[in-house]
Write an enzyme that holds these catalytic residues in place. Structure first.
Site, PDB file in Angstrom:
ATOM      1  N   ASP A   1      39.739  28.441  40.050  1.00 23.51           N
ATOM      2  CA  ASP A   1      39.366  29.820  39.795  1.00 23.51           C
ATOM      3  C   ASP A   1      40.196  30.693  40.749  1.00 23.51           C
ATOM      4  O   ASP A   1      40.818  30.179  41.688  1.00 23.51           O
ATOM      5  CB  ASP A   1      37.866  29.985  40.056  1.00 23.51           C
ATOM      6  CG  ASP A   1      37.419  31.419  39.926  1.00 23.51           C
ATOM      7  OD1 ASP A   1      37.719  32.040  38.897  1.00 23.51           O
ATOM      8  OD2 ASP A   1      36.777  31.927  40.871  1.00 23.51           O
TER       9      ASP A   1
ATOM     10  N   ASP B   1      39.476  34.716  41.771  1.00 24.01           N
ATOM     11  CA  ASP B   1      38.680  35.601  42.620  1.00 24.01           C
ATOM     12  C   ASP B   1      37.513  34.841  43.238  1.00 24.01           C
ATOM     13  O   ASP B   1      36.723  34.220  42.536  1.00 24.01           O
ATOM     14  CB  ASP B   1      38.125  36.771  41.799  1.00 24.01           C
ATOM     15  CG  ASP B   1      39.226  37.666  41.235  1.00 24.01           C
ATOM     16  OD1 ASP B   1      40.245  37.832  41.918  1.00 24.01           O
ATOM     17  OD2 ASP B   1      39.053  38.181  40.122  1.00 24.01           O
TER      18      ASP B   1
ATOM     19  N   ASP C   1      33.975  28.918  42.655  1.00 19.60           N
ATOM     20  CA  ASP C   1      32.977  29.448  43.582  1.00 19.60           C
ATOM     21  C   ASP C   1      31.717  29.940  42.890  1.00 19.60           C
ATOM     22  O   ASP C   1      30.790  30.392  43.557  1.00 19.60           O
ATOM     23  CB  ASP C   1      33.577  30.615  44.374  1.00 19.60           C
ATOM     24  CG  ASP C   1      33.884  31.797  43.463  1.00 19.60           C
ATOM     25  OD1 ASP C   1      33.224  32.833  43.597  1.00 19.60           O
ATOM     26  OD2 ASP C   1      34.785  31.688  42.616  1.00 19.60           O
TER      27      ASP C   1
END
Length: 224
Positions: free
Chosen positions: A10, A12, A176
Site C-alpha cells: 500500500d 499512504d 496499514d
C-alpha cells in the site's frame, strides 16, 4: 528466498506519511466553499478508500458542523479542486516512514518483484514515488483508477498474480489498514499489517494480518 516472489505495498500510511499534504488539500478545497477546517487527526480517519470517499467523509463532517449541504455540481467542483490542490502539494509536507527506502532497496536487490497497490488516484502514484526516489524499484503501480475494483476487493492482487504468472501464495502484501488485510486474505495472499498508518484509529491487529510489525524493516525478517 522464501515462498514469496512478489511483495505488494500500500502507499499512504505504509510507505509514505501523506497525511499533512492530504489534510492541507482537503481543507483548501473546503475553504473555497466556506466550510470548516478539519484537524489532521480527523482527516486521518477519512483516508483509505480513495479520493471520492475521502471527500464524501469530509462533506458529511462539514454538514454535521454547519448543517449545510452542497449541490451535486458544487460537490463535483470541490472534488476537482481537491485534486488540483493535492497535485500541487503531493510531497510538500509528506515524508517516507523510517527504513522504507533502505528496506525496499534490499528487497529489490534480493530479487523480489515489488509492486504498489493503492486506492490513491492513479495519476498521483508514480509522481509521489518519484519524488522520494523509489519509483525505479517497482515493477507495477496500481492506483484507484487502474482497475474496475479497488481494495478491499482482491482484484488488484489477482491482477498481479496474472501479470507475473504467480500463485497467490507467492505474493506477500504489506499495508496499514483493514482494507489491505481484507484484500490480501480474499486473494489468498499472506499479509503484513503495520501499526503506524491510517486504520481509522483501530489497532491493525484486529484485522488479523499474518504478521503485525511496528517497523517497516521488520519485513526483512520474513523474506530472507
Amino acid at each position: 528466498m522464501t515462498q514469496f516472489k512478489l511483495i505488494g505495498f500500500d502507499l499512504d500510511g505504509t510507505l509514505v506519511n501523506s497525511l499533512p499534504d492530504l489534510a492541507l488539500s482537503v481543507n483548501s478545497a473546503l475553504a473555497e466553499f466556506d466550510l470548516p477546517q478539519a484537524p489532521e487527526n480527523l482527516v486521518l480517519t477519512w483516508i483509505g478508500n480513495g479520493a471520492d470517499v475521502l471527500i464524501a467523509r469530509a462533506l458529511a463532517w462539514a454538514k454535521e458542523q454547519t448543517g449545510r449541504t452542497l449541490t451535486d455540481e458544487k460537490i463535483k467542483t470541490l472534488k476537482y479542486r481537491f485534486g488540483v490542490y493535492y497535485g500541487e502539494n503531493l510531497c510538500n509536507l509528506s515524508h517516507l516512514y523510517p527504513n522504507v527506502k533502505s528496506t525496499l532497496e534490499q528487497l529489490h536487490a534480493q530479487g523480489y518483484i515489488l509492486a504498489v497497490v493503492t486506492n490513491k488516484p492513479t495519476k498521483h502514484v508514480q509522481p509521489v514515488l518519484h519524488a522520494f526516489g523509489i519509483d525505479h524499484l517497482f515493477s507495477e503501480f496500481l492506483g484507484g483508477q487502474s482497475l474496475p475494483a479497488i481494495k478491499p476487493h482482491p482484484a488488484p492482487l489477482y491482477y498481479l498474480c496474472g501479470k507475473f504468472g504467480l500463485y497467490p501464495k507467492q505474493v506477500l502484501f504489506v499495508g496499514d489498514s483493514k482494507n489491505d488485510i481484507l484484500a490480501a486474505h480474499a486473494a489468498g495472499c499472506a499479509v503484513v499489517g503495520l501499526t503506524y498508518g491510517y486504520n481509522y484509529n483501530v489497532p491493525i491487529a484486529e484485522a488479523k494480518p499474518d504478521w503485525v510489525f511496528d517497523d517497516f524493516a521488520d519485513i526483512l525478517t520474513i523474506t530472507k
